[in-house]
Each structure stands twice: as C-alpha cells, then as structure tokens.
Design a protein around this motif. Structure first.
Motif, PDB file in Angstrom:
ATOM      1  N   UNK A 136      34.754  27.742 -38.768  1.00  0.00           N
ATOM      2  CA  UNK A 136      35.606  27.228 -38.092  1.00  0.00           C
ATOM      3  C   UNK A 136      37.238  27.514 -38.489  1.00  0.00           C
TER       4      UNK A 136
ATOM      5  N   UNK B 113      33.836  30.759 -32.012  1.00  0.00           N
ATOM      6  CA  UNK B 113      32.777  30.198 -31.448  1.00  0.00           C
ATOM      7  C   UNK B 113      31.469  30.785 -31.413  1.00  0.00           C
TER       8      UNK B 113
ATOM      9  N   UNK C  40      42.375  25.421 -32.955  1.00  0.00           N
ATOM     10  CA  UNK C  40      43.413  25.228 -34.406  1.00  0.00           C
ATOM     11  C   UNK C  40      44.574  24.342 -34.175  1.00  0.00           C
TER      12      UNK C  40
ATOM     13  N   UNK D 284      33.656  29.895 -24.753  1.00  0.00           N
ATOM     14  CA  UNK D 284      32.714  28.812 -24.996  1.00  0.00           C
ATOM     15  C   UNK D 284      31.018  29.472 -25.416  1.00  0.00           C
TER      16      UNK D 284
ATOM     17  N   UNK E 227      37.981  30.787 -38.437  1.00  0.00           N
ATOM     18  CA  UNK E 227      37.909  31.958 -37.832  1.00  0.00           C
ATOM     19  C   UNK E 227      37.742  32.952 -38.414  1.00  0.00           C
TER      20      UNK E 227
ATOM     21  N   UNK F 140      37.709  21.916 -31.568  1.00  0.00           N
ATOM     22  CA  UNK F 140      37.748  23.180 -32.257  1.00  0.00           C
ATOM     23  C   UNK F 140      39.080  24.258 -32.201  1.00  0.00           C
TER      24      UNK F 140
ATOM     25  N   UNK G  24      39.152  29.298 -34.118  1.00  0.00           N
ATOM     26  CA  UNK G  24      37.639  28.737 -34.505  1.00  0.00           C
ATOM     27  C   UNK G  24      36.892  29.958 -33.697  1.00  0.00           C
TER      28      UNK G  24
ATOM     29  N   UNK H 154      38.179  30.087 -29.913  1.00  0.00           N
ATOM     30  CA  UNK H 154      38.579  28.878 -29.344  1.00  0.00           C
ATOM     31  C   UNK H 154      39.889  29.037 -28.630  1.00  0.00           C
TER      32      UNK H 154
END
Lengths: 337, 460
Positions: free
Chosen positions: A325, A15, B87, A58, A327, B85, A13, A31
């Motif tokens: 989300x 971020x 994977x 984050x 990537x 979030x 993901x 993420x």
C-alpha cells in the motif's frame, strides 16, 4: 528461505502486477494510474508510464507466454502492453465505468474484462468478440476454468460462459454477495468468498455444494494449489487451508496457519510444490510448506512497509514479489527447499 | 470506526425533488478547498470540477441468512474500498442516494464491512424533506418514513412553498418520529454547510453537547412557573390564546432547583393522568388537582386562588404562559366585589420558570423512545436484554444511541446501532460526574413501557 533480492517504488498504492513468463521483469500498476516495469533480477527500472489510467489502475493480467500484459482502470479502458519497451499495443475503450477485472485465457487466446454488470471478451489483438448481458449485480470476480470457458462471480451467482460464443454454459446460485472466485486447476471445484464471512464451493460435475462458515472477516483471498488438493483461504488473521483429499473437505478440520496479526489480504501457491505465500494488512509476508492434509509450517517470513496488496511467485518458483500500500515492490530470492 | 484518520462520510437522502443535488452542489462550492469524492446512485447535475464524482448502481446485498438487518451496499464497499487506496486521500466523501433508497443498508455498510470500517467514519445522515410534498409521501411510502427515522439532520426544504402554520405542524410531526435529529428549515437548500458536515453524529458526546434536551421525557404540560406566595387571595389572569381551554395543576410546596422541578413534574404527570375538572372564569382553583380552565369567552379571564399559609406553588400549564399572557396577581386580601369595586392588584413575579418537551399526538408508527435513569447496570443482564430486544425487534429499530453506567467499570460505556448491529465501547472515565444511563431508540411501533421496564430490570 526468503533472501532479500531487491526493492523498488511506484508512485502510489501498488494495486496489481505480475512477472513476465520468463521472469525478466516485474510489472506494477498503481492507484495514480501509472504502470512500471522493473528488472526481474536487479529491480532497476526498465520503463515507467505515469498517469496512463485516469483515476487509477484496477487490475493487471500477465500474458501466459509472451512478455505482454493487460491493464484495466477507472477510466473504462483496457490496455495491452509490451513489457519489454512499455509501449501500448492495443487500447480498448470499454465504456463509462470502472474496469475492475481483466484476465487472459490460459492459452493466451482470449482477453476477458469486466466492467459494471457486464463481461467483455476480446481476441488476443484486442478485437471485440462478444459481451454479456447484465449480471444481477456488478461482476465481482472473473476466472478461467480452461482456455475455452470463463467464470464470473456476482451477487448470488457464478456463471460460466463459452469463450468463443459467449453462450452461458452453467449457472451456480447461492444467495450471498460473492467477493472472490477461484477454480481448481481441472475446473471442477468452484470456490467463492462471501461478504457474510463464509466460503461457498461447488463441484461442477456433481452440482454438490458446501459452505464453510465461521470466518471472522470476508474471505477475499483464495488460492488453489496446482494439484487441486488444497484450497487456502483468507478471511481473518489466519490462513485457513481445506484439503480436498478423500471425501474432504466436508467433515474435516482445516489447517490453520497462524502468523499474521492483521487480516490476510492475498494468497499465492508456487507452481509444482505445496508452497504457499500469504500477505496481510500488517505488511507481513509468510511462506508456508503444506502437506496434503492441509497442515503446514512457516518456512520464511518478511515484512514490507505497507499492507500487502498482492504476491506473485516468479513462474520458476525461485522468487517471490510483494506489492504494498505504500507503493513498494519487493522481491525475494527463494531457496529450492 | 473513530480513529482520527478515518475519512468522514455524509449520506444525503431524500425523495426525488427534495433538493439533494442542490445541497450537494452548495456543499461542493463552499468547501472547494477540500478534496471531496461524491458517490452518486442516480445521475445528478453535479457541476464542480474539483470533486471526483463516481456513479455506481445501488446494489443492496443480503447475507445468506436472509436477515434484512444484514443488508449492505455492495456498490459502496467496492467504490470506497478503491478510493481509500490513493495516497492523496480524500478529505470527505458524500454519498447521494436515490430518492427511494432505504438508508439502512447504507448505514450498515459502515458497521458490517471491516475494511470500510477501518478507513471511514460515518459522520451523519442528512435527509432532505420537500415541505410541500412530504405529507403525501409519508402516507404512501415506507422509504420516506425510514429516511426520516434514520436522519441525524432533517433539512425541511422548500419552506417558501408552505404556510408557516403547516410548517410548524410538519416540523412537530417530524420531531415526533425522530427526536434525535436536528431540524433545519431552508428554501432552496440554502443551509449552513456546518450544519450538515462534520457532525460527528455517530459520536454521542457531540449530539448531547449540541442538543442536551433530546433525551428528555415528554410531559403533558409545556410550562412551569414557581411563585412565592404569602397568605392572601390571588388571581390567575389569562388573555385570549390559541385554544378554548387549557389544563393545569397547581403543585403545593414546589421547590425551585432542577431536581425539585423534575420531582414536581413527575408528581404532576400522575395528576394529569386523572380526569380534569372543568373550571369557569371566576371560579376558585384547587391546589393539587387536575383542572381544565374554560377560556372560550373573549377578553381576559380570571380564576382565583386562596392561600392560607405562606408557600411556594408551582403552576404547571398545558401551554406556555406566553401563549395566553398568563399572570398571577395579588388581590390584596380583599375579595372582589360584584359591582367591580376598586382593588389593588400586583403581578407576582415568577421566581423560577421552565419549559418542558411537550407530548404530541403520536399518529405515526415511527417514533423515538428515550430512557434516562441513574444507577449502575449489570453487564450480563444488559447483554441478555439487549440481545433479546435486537433479535426480536431489530427489524423495527432503525437507530439507537446512548451511554450506560456499567457496574464495576470506571468509564462510560457508549454505544450506537443500526437495526441489529450494535457497536459499543468504554469511553471517558466518569470521574466526579454522576453515573447515569441515557438510551434513545428510533423505531417502528416500539413499546416504551416494556422497553423501559426491560432496561430498569438490568439495574443493580
């Protein structure tokens, strides 16, 4: 309006990220805790650093002038990087908690970060300057109101801190869980999205405050245009735009931009023009041309593979990047008008 | 909230020392193949490497309208919002609350926040109860009462420290407070993991499948035996039992199928509402009257019943037949003689027997109300009634679940709620199944008669 430039992928993901000041690179944190830099023109990978932040990235903050940026993660650390070679220049261990927000002052002198109920101020080389007392709850957003003053939002409160001393300058209160924070470019208007599906805002000079309610969801995306005239807000499938022209937005009808079919996740104004990009959970990206009265029309649209996590205009306004989300990092070239 | 990809979340509550951390470690050990994230609000000793343990301060956020029903847990929104979030998503999330946590805001978070709702499904609330200390805690704090009222599963832990009699009393008190919950006894939180995880407790079908009787009304009697009797004289014989007296009603012409039994039960409830006549051993039993058998003398005691025309009778007793070794004997037409002359006696077989959910003394403010009836409901009237009920009593209603037969709708309407928050949608078609309504509410000082009337007024 949006012409496909390039597409790249990160490990998880996507971020947060951003463009370097001259647009040479797009930096992305994911993420899984990896950090990536892609060539701004071709999308080719410049460098990759995997599993840097244990638990995941984050937040990412791009330095306003230098090809540098800061990342913050679940591992309780803030790292300052060189975007050119992917080397960590400064490693700040904040503590045993998630560092959820990080932001450079507009002049690049200060680096602020928040972890749990405290905000931490550092110099440009990572040296610790001060840290705040506990806020009433976890800090939910931070923003600079100028280069010498930092604003924080948490449950029930927006607080302004002197950047060099950490002294509290002003406190605005509103009983509600504030989930997002944005300031007008002159620092006078403070807008917060609240968990109870409303947007609350204050004018600092007069301490007058107002609430805009009736959103179907919590407005976690907010953006002011360069002139401080328009405030774009998410909080549902529509983008709701309030105009601060004249005596507004109190008593006025907002502009409603209707195109996304799932809630809006992010909003970004291009600099120097009333051009707004919006992204949504359904993976749609739209670009709108707005008027001062908050009315607008779509001038471009695109779709990416996953929910849009963030959108970044290249500083010259001629490219737009979306993170998603799945990537994905996607960049479009933007025609001037 | 119920799409299959949603990650299930179990909330573990219970006072400090009730065994939450022990249970948590047990779950992690037994479910070690799964990716489990644990959100903790106080430092526990979670010692399992595979689990991701996240410590977060409990942050209760009220909404600006100041309604306590609109409180959410800000820490969960943040933490769960970030966890979803990744994977390599988690298979399961466990939230361990502090001992003094109010489960309301935790549960409401899964209704109120649309992002959390889109990704997670609240699977169930498990409350650990320290059997040795809960009685004192219930007297002292609202939190322990609320933790019990909200639970889908009550783990009555540390049972080794408490007498069996006291445990029975405690269990029945807990059941009175929350009839929706399943009660499990354990010593050192040694419970079967399947009884606390993957409950689908917010899925009503699951709940009804597991405990089909939880919506049954309570009766002032626990047992019914139906006997087919010819003309003659019969003896009702009882041995020593737990109480010095027991009330009963003998219902004439009692049928044996389920609906006849329920009809008999309803008729009997009205007899039970009348004062009971005391009957001494050796006395005659009068059919259709509320009688109280005096049983304080030692040994077996006998009461007599004269049958003049063949019929089936239903004997509805306050306690189960087993407790007093109750038997009905045929006294072979002869009246017993004072000198104890020999007589033949034959035990009359019970044709049908069943037990009922017994009514207990309600001394706790918190209790459960179940409404069950046939018929279709007018959607507009239901909306009005429910809207008003939740507005006025939402603060006191902790949980509700049920299904409703809406007029003109071919599918069952299932709903659930926490305080004022209500979530309902049509589910499977009724098909050939009889259309009916079942609603259960757990709350504080709820007036059953008024709520029942209110609902019945919505029937078309």
């Amino acid at each position: 309006m949006l012409r496909r430039g390039w597409a790249a992928e990160v490990g998880d993901y996507a971020i947060a990220g951003g463009w370097t000041p001259r647009g040479e690179a797009l930096v992305v944190g994911d993420a899984a805790g990896g950090v990536y830099a892609f060539d701004g023109t071709s999308g080719a990978t410049i460098w990759t650093q995997r599993e840097v932040h244990d638990g995941g990235v984050l937040a990412v903050a791009m330095h306003p002038h230098r090809p540098e940026f800061a990342t913050a993660g679940q591992d309780g650390r803030v790292l300052v990087w060189s975007a050119t070679d992917g080397q960590v220049r400064v490693d700040i261990d904040i503590g045993n908690g998630w560092v959820e927000h990080v932001a450079w002052s507009p002049d690049g002198t200060w680096l602020a970060a928040s972890c749990s109920r405290k905000v931490y101020m550092h110099g440009a080389d990572g040296e610790k300057v001060w840290r705040s007392d506990d806020h009433p709850s976890t800090v939910s957003a931070i923003a600079w109101s100028g280069s010498e003053e930092l604003a924080t939002a948490c449950y029930g409160r927006v607080t302004f801190f002197d950047a060099s001393t950490g002294e509290r300058r002003q406190q605005l209160e509103w009983m509600g869980s504030l989930v997002s924070l944005v300031l007008s470019p002159d620092g006078d208007i403070v807008a917060c999205g609240s968990q109870d599906n409303s947007v609350h805002f204050w004018r600092r000079s007069t301490e007058q405050d107002s609430m805009m309610s009736g959103y179907p969801a919590k407005p976690s995306a907010l953006a002011f245009d360069d002139t401080g005239t328009l405030l774009a807000t998410g909080g549902g499938e529509d983008v709701t735009v309030w105009s601060f022209q004249g005596s507004g937005p109190e008593g006025t009808r907002p502009g409603v931009l209707d195109l996304h079919v799932q809630p809006v996740t992010t909003l970004a104004f291009a600099s120097g023009v009333m051009r707004l990009a919006s992204g949504a959970r359904d993976g749609t990206v739209a670009v709108w041309s707005l008027e001062k009265d908050a009315k607008g029309r779509p001038i471009g649209a695109a779709v990416v593979a996953g929910a849009v996590s963030d959108l970044y205009w290249r500083p010259d306004g001629r490219a737009l990047a979306a993170l998603d989300a799945q990537g994905g990092a996607t960049a479009w070239r933007v025609s001037k008008w | 909230m119920d799409t299959p990809r949603n990650i299930p979340v179990t909330i573990l509550t219970g006072f400090l020392g009730s065994g939450k951390t022990t249970l948590l470690n047990r779950i992690l050990r037994e479910e070690h193949g799964k990716r489990i994230a644990v959100v903790e609000n106080e430092f526990g000793e979670v010692g399992i490497d595979q689990a991701l343990v996240i410590n977060a301060d409990e942050e209760i956020f009220e909404m600006s309208n100041g309604c306590i029903c609109c409180t959410v847990r800000g820490d969960l929104i943040r933490v769960l919002g970030n966890l979803m979030k990744r994977r390599d998503k988690f298979d399961y999330v466990l939230v361990e609350t502090t001992g003094l946590a109010d489960p309301g805001p935790v549960a409401q978070t899964f209704f109120m926040d649309d992002e959390i709702r889109a990704e997670y499904a609240l699977d169930g609330i498990v409350t650990l109860v320290d059997a040795a200390h809960i009685e004192q805690q219930l007297g002292r704090s609202d939190e322990s009462t609320e933790q019990i009222a909200f639970a889908d599963v009550l783990v009555l832990n540390k049972t080794d420290l408490v007498h069996d009699d006291a445990l029975d009393g405690l269990e029945s008190r807990l059941r009175d407070m929350n009839r929706m919950a399943r009660v499990i006894r354990s010593e050192r939180a040694e419970v079967d993991v399947d009884t606390v995880l993957n409950l689908g407790a917010f899925d009503l079908d699951e709940v009804l499948g597991r405990r089909p009787t939880f919506l049954e009304p309570e009766y002032p009697f626990e047992w019914t035996g139906v006997y087919s009797l010819d003309v003659g004289r019969y003896e009702l014989s009882l041995d020593d039992g737990p109480d010095p007296s027991m009330s009963l009603v003998v219902v004439p012409d009692q049928g044996t199928d389920d609906s006849a039994l329920r009809e008999g039960a309803e008729w009997c409830v009205r007899r039970y509402a009348e004062p009971a006549d005391l009957v001494r051993p050796g006395d005659q039993l009068r059919v259709g009257e509320h009688l109280n058998l005096q049983l304080d003398s030692p040994g077996r005691k006998s009461f007599f019943l004269e049958v003049e025309t063949p019929m089936r009778v239903g004997v509805f007793t306050q306690h189960t037949a087993e407790e007093f070794d109750l038997q009905l004997l045929n006294v072979d037409g002869a009246t017993p003689t004072a000198n104890g002359a020999p007589r033949t006696t034959d035990a009359v077989p019970v044709e049908v027997e069943r037990t009922w959910v017994a009514q207990h003394e309600h001394d706790d403010e918190v209790g459960s109300i179940a409404i069950e009836c046939e018929g279709d409901v007018d959607p507009d009237r239901l909306n009005l009634w429910l809207g008003e009920l939740l507005r006025e009593r939402g603060v006191d209603i902790f949980r509700m679940k049920g299904f409703i037969s809406l007029a003109g709708e071919s599918r069952r309407f299932v709903f659930q709620g926490v305080h004022m928050l209500f979530d309902g949608q049509p589910d499977r078609p009724w098909g050939d199944a009889p259309r009916r309504n079942q609603l259960v509410f757990i709350g504080r000082n709820l007036d059953e008669a008024t709520m029942r009337q209110g609902f019945e007024a919505c029937l078309v």
